[in-house]
Write a protein that holds these residues in place. Structure first.
Motif, PDB file in Angstrom:
ATOM      1  N   ASP A 215       0.875  -1.169   0.000  1.00 23.73           N
ATOM      2  CA  ASP A 215       0.000   0.000   0.000  1.00 23.73           C
ATOM      3  C   ASP A 215       0.912   1.219   0.000  1.00 23.73           C
ATOM      4  O   ASP A 215       0.784   2.128  -0.817  1.00 23.73           O
ATOM      5  N   GLU A 216       1.887   1.173   0.892  1.00 23.18           N
ATOM      6  CA  GLU A 216       2.848   2.272   1.023  1.00 23.18           C
ATOM      7  C   GLU A 216       4.244   1.661   0.870  1.00 23.18           C
ATOM      8  O   GLU A 216       4.591   0.715   1.598  1.00 23.18           O
ATOM      9  N   VAL A 217       5.024   2.169  -0.093  1.00 23.61           N
ATOM     10  CA  VAL A 217       6.297   1.522  -0.447  1.00 23.61           C
ATOM     11  C   VAL A 217       7.237   1.380   0.753  1.00 23.61           C
ATOM     12  O   VAL A 217       7.801   0.305   0.991  1.00 23.61           O
ATOM     13  N   LYS A 218       7.400   2.447   1.515  1.00 20.54           N
ATOM     14  CA  LYS A 218       8.351   2.406   2.637  1.00 20.54           C
ATOM     15  C   LYS A 218       7.954   1.346   3.673  1.00 20.54           C
ATOM     16  O   LYS A 218       8.804   0.656   4.234  1.00 20.54           O
ATOM     17  N   GLU A 219       6.644   1.232   3.883  1.00 18.82           N
ATOM     18  CA  GLU A 219       6.148   0.260   4.860  1.00 18.82           C
ATOM     19  C   GLU A 219       6.381  -1.170   4.343  1.00 18.82           C
ATOM     20  O   GLU A 219       6.789  -2.058   5.095  1.00 18.82           O
ATOM     21  N   ALA A 220       6.144  -1.376   3.045  1.00 19.70           N
ATOM     22  CA  ALA A 220       6.388  -2.708   2.464  1.00 19.70           C
ATOM     23  C   ALA A 220       7.870  -3.066   2.592  1.00 19.70           C
ATOM     24  O   ALA A 220       8.219  -4.197   2.944  1.00 19.70           O
ATOM     25  N   CYS A 221       8.754  -2.088   2.341  1.00 23.61           N
ATOM     26  CA  CYS A 221      10.202  -2.337   2.445  1.00 23.61           C
ATOM     27  C   CYS A 221      10.593  -2.674   3.882  1.00 23.61           C
ATOM     28  O   CYS A 221      11.411  -3.562   4.130  1.00 23.61           O
ATOM     29  N   ARG A 222       9.992  -1.931   4.819  1.00 25.40           N
ATOM     30  CA  ARG A 222      10.315  -2.177   6.234  1.00 25.40           C
ATOM     31  C   ARG A 222       9.978  -3.623   6.591  1.00 25.40           C
ATOM     32  O   ARG A 222      10.757  -4.319   7.229  1.00 25.40           O
ATOM     33  N   LYS A 223       8.813  -4.075   6.105  1.00 30.35           N
ATOM     34  CA  LYS A 223       8.392  -5.446   6.420  1.00 30.35           C
ATOM     35  C   LYS A 223       9.329  -6.474   5.778  1.00 30.35           C
ATOM     36  O   LYS A 223       9.691  -7.465   6.391  1.00 30.35           O
ATOM     37  N   ILE A 224       9.713  -6.214   4.537  1.00 27.97           N
ATOM     38  CA  ILE A 224      10.601  -7.168   3.843  1.00 27.97           C
ATOM     39  C   ILE A 224      11.948  -7.259   4.561  1.00 27.97           C
ATOM     40  O   ILE A 224      12.492  -8.338   4.784  1.00 27.97           O
ATOM     41  N   LYS A 225      12.478  -6.109   4.969  1.00 24.71           N
ATOM     42  CA  LYS A 225      13.756  -6.118   5.691  1.00 24.71           C
ATOM     43  C   LYS A 225      13.623  -6.861   7.026  1.00 24.71           C
ATOM     44  O   LYS A 225      14.521  -7.581   7.445  1.00 24.71           O
ATOM     45  N   ALA A 226      12.461  -6.672   7.668  1.00 22.57           N
ATOM     46  CA  ALA A 226      12.237  -7.360   8.955  1.00 22.57           C
ATOM     47  C   ALA A 226      12.172  -8.877   8.747  1.00 22.57           C
ATOM     48  O   ALA A 226      12.696  -9.644   9.563  1.00 22.57           O
ATOM     49  N   ILE A 227      11.565  -9.290   7.639  1.00 22.69           N
ATOM     50  CA  ILE A 227      11.484 -10.732   7.342  1.00 22.69           C
ATOM     51  C   ILE A 227      12.888 -11.305   7.166  1.00 22.69           C
ATOM     52  O   ILE A 227      13.233 -12.352   7.715  1.00 22.69           O
ATOM     53  N   ILE A 228      13.715 -10.573   6.408  1.00 23.69           N
ATOM     54  CA  ILE A 228      15.079 -11.065   6.150  1.00 23.69           C
ATOM     55  C   ILE A 228      15.851 -11.174   7.473  1.00 23.69           C
ATOM     56  O   ILE A 228      16.540 -12.163   7.732  1.00 23.69           O
ATOM     57  N   GLU A 229      15.686 -10.166   8.299  1.00 25.62           N
ATOM     58  CA  GLU A 229      16.405 -10.174   9.576  1.00 25.62           C
ATOM     59  C   GLU A 229      15.949 -11.341  10.449  1.00 25.62           C
ATOM     60  O   GLU A 229      16.768 -12.040  11.040  1.00 25.62           O
ATOM     61  N   ALA A 230      14.643 -11.554  10.480  1.00 25.58           N
ATOM     62  CA  ALA A 230      14.116 -12.655  11.298  1.00 25.58           C
ATOM     63  C   ALA A 230      14.611 -14.000  10.762  1.00 25.58           C
ATOM     64  O   ALA A 230      14.973 -14.893  11.532  1.00 25.58           O
ATOM     65  N   GLU A 231      14.667 -14.126   9.429  1.00 21.58           N
ATOM     66  CA  GLU A 231      15.130 -15.388   8.842  1.00 21.58           C
ATOM     67  C   GLU A 231      16.580 -15.677   9.214  1.00 21.58           C
ATOM     68  O   GLU A 231      16.966 -16.827   9.356  1.00 21.58           O
ATOM     69  N   HIS A 232      17.369 -14.612   9.386  1.00 23.39           N
ATOM     70  CA  HIS A 232      18.764 -14.807   9.798  1.00 23.39           C
ATOM     71  C   HIS A 232      18.864 -15.363  11.215  1.00 23.39           C
ATOM     72  O   HIS A 232      19.894 -15.882  11.604  1.00 23.39           O
ATOM     73  N   CYS A 233      17.803 -15.188  11.982  1.00 21.94           N
ATOM     74  CA  CYS A 233      17.815 -15.689  13.367  1.00 21.94           C
ATOM     75  C   CYS A 233      17.235 -17.097  13.474  1.00 21.94           C
ATOM     76  O   CYS A 233      17.172 -17.644  14.570  1.00 21.94           O
ATOM     77  N   ARG A 234      16.781 -17.668  12.353  1.00 21.59           N
ATOM     78  CA  ARG A 234      16.224 -19.030  12.418  1.00 21.59           C
ATOM     79  C   ARG A 234      17.314 -19.959  12.913  1.00 21.59           C
ATOM     80  O   ARG A 234      18.450 -19.922  12.436  1.00 21.59           O
ATOM     81  N   ARG A 235      16.919 -20.831  13.850  1.00 19.85           N
ATOM     82  CA  ARG A 235      17.918 -21.662  14.517  1.00 19.85           C
ATOM     83  C   ARG A 235      18.702 -22.542  13.544  1.00 19.85           C
ATOM     84  O   ARG A 235      19.915 -22.659  13.638  1.00 19.85           O
ATOM     85  N   PHE A 236      17.995 -23.135  12.569  1.00 18.17           N
ATOM     86  CA  PHE A 236      18.725 -24.052  11.687  1.00 18.17           C
ATOM     87  C   PHE A 236      19.740 -23.314  10.819  1.00 18.17           C
ATOM     88  O   PHE A 236      20.677 -23.906  10.327  1.00 18.17           O
TER      89      PHE A 236
END
Ligand code: 5GP
Length: 249
Positions: A215-236
């Motif tokens: 809906d809003e580009v900056k907000e979509a980017c924030r979410k995508i970056k958060a997903i990437i960061e969270a994936e880096h913390c996946r235990r495996f």
């Protein structure tokens, strides 16, 4: 009760059909024997590789805009994989920056030489991801970002099941059509085709791990970056670090 096993076993440790061992068990056998036991299928003890991030979504949803915004201020370790295409350059596009522009013949030679991780024909033109760059960059431990349509994403999923698949959706179909028209680079016929393809693409979102509304580009980017960061913390993904940490306990 073995609390250690309950806490530290790695359910679903990828690849999924590898044996599930508790950290304590792994500590008791040597790394070499563990790898043998895992039948060479678990690379969690190897050097950490980069993540493969795949962004898809229907034509006109704003993948390109979101991607450009992410790379206007990229995370340290994130690189964009430039695609090859046989579609004509649009005004302002630069070869080697937006795409590697190829003739159909050149593209077909790339296919024949096995130089593409995935490719597809989309609204009359070829699009594909050069394989070597992706492989090399992931090996270097960097994250690679692909912005591709759903057919290509399906092929990537088969080859890289550990990839992170993100689907961008529009707030509504009406808004999607408006965005395609506003681009002003397409004929009426192409716009009609793109809307048709876009509706089919929307039905494919079930193949993705994450869905982000643009809906809003900056907000979509924030979410995508958060997903990437969270994936880096996946235990495996950080199993080797955990091995070291627990080895010292
Ligand atoms: P466009 O012509 O608007 O630049 O891109 C058309 C579609 O092709 C978009 O959905 C875009 O994400 C997709 N695309 C761009 N590069 C690739 C690629 O390397 N592989 C695949 N499968 N699709 C791509």
């Amino acid at each position: 009760m073995n609390r250690g096993r309950r806490e530290f076993s790695v359910p679903g440790e990828r690849p999924a059909d590898g044996p599930v061992l508790s950290i304590r068990m792994k500590q008791r056998i040597s790394i070499h024997r563990y790898k043998k036991f895992a039948n060479g299928r678990c690379d969690c003890l190897e050097k950490e590789k980069g993540l493969l991030i795949v962004l898809s979504g229907p034509s006109g949803v704003g993948k390109g805009t979101v991607r450009k915004e992410i790379f206007s201020n990229p995370e340290r370790n994130l690189v964009y994989s430039i695609s090859a295409t046989s579609r004509p350059k649009r005004p302002g596009e630069v070869d080697g920056v937006d795409y590697f522009f190829k003739t159909r013949e050149q593209f077909e030679e790339m296919i024949e030489r096995g130089e593409l991780l995935e490719y597809t024909e989309y609204v009359g033109n070829y699009y594909g991801t050069p394989l070597e760059y992706v492989k090399k960059t992931l090996e270097e431990g960097k994250d690679v970002f692909l912005e591709i349509e759903v057919e290509g994403a399906k092929q990537v999923r088969e080859k890289f099941p550990d990839g992170i698949f993100i689907f961008l959706i529009p707030p509504s179909l009406k808004e999607l059509e408006k965005r395609i028209k506003n681009r002003g680079t397409e004929s009426d016929e192409t716009i009609k085709n793109r809307m048709k393809v876009a509706k089919e693409e929307l039905k494919m979102m079930g193949l993705y791990d994450y869905v982000v509304e643009n809906d809003e580009v900056k907000e979509a980017c924030r979410k995508i970056k958060a997903i990437i960061e969270a994936e880096h913390c996946r235990r495996f993904r950080i199993q080797n670090k955990l091995e070291k940490l627990l080895g010292g306990c």
